[in-house]
Design a protein around this motif. Structure first.
Motif: not given
Length: 156
Positions: A37-60
């Motif tokens: 279940i973890l592997a399927e969920g992580l694969a699903f989320h990695q296939a999603q488009p990236a969220l827009a950054r709220a700030r310039r710095r920091g992690r995605q």
């Protein structure tokens, strides 16, 4: 994941009710299902488009479900500990209930005026919580001498 954990909780409760530990084969099966279940969920989320950054710095930034999956992945032993250790409850509801009154008191009245008042409140709440868990009468608990309560707790 929710269904898997509920089934695991049910199986654990049945085993504890019969006074036997959970079978190692069932624990291994639940462990493999958890990983799948973890592997399927992580694969699903990695296939999603990236969220827009709220700030310039920091992690995605990540979605809430993705963060939960990462936490479930890194805390796997803690999440599944109830399968092998009968002293570990499936939920931490009792711990949350014990802390809820203090937080509620803090929000409603804005806290305590003095540290001594906060300490007294915490002691009384602790005694009442213990009495409830032991099945004692609340009024008798409040009127009983502290030395007697301590001896009763040690006997229980």
């Amino acid at each position: 994941m929710q269904r898997l954990l509920r089934h695991a909780c049910h199986a654990t409760n049945l085993a504890h009710g019969q006074g036997v530990p959970l079978k190692p084969a069932l624990i291994a099966l639940l462990d493999r299902c958890y990983d799948t279940i973890l592997a399927e969920g992580l694969a699903f989320h990695q296939a999603q488009p990236a969220l827009a950054r709220a700030r310039r710095r920091g992690r995605q930034p990540r979605r809430v479900g993705h963060n939960l999956l990462l936490r479930l992945s890194s805390r796997k032993l803690d999440v599944l500990r109830f399968l092998t250790d009968p002293s570990v409850p499936f939920t931490n509801n009792l711990a949350e209930q014990d802390g809820r009154m203090m937080k509620l008191r803090q929000k409603i009245s804005g806290g305590f005026r003095a540290e001594d008042g906060a300490k007294d409140f915490a002691i009384i709440r602790s005694v009442l919580s213990t009495a409830r868990k032991q099945g004692w009468n609340m009024l008798q608990t409040l009127t009983t001498a502290p030395t007697r309560l301590i001896s009763d707790i040690r006997l229980a």
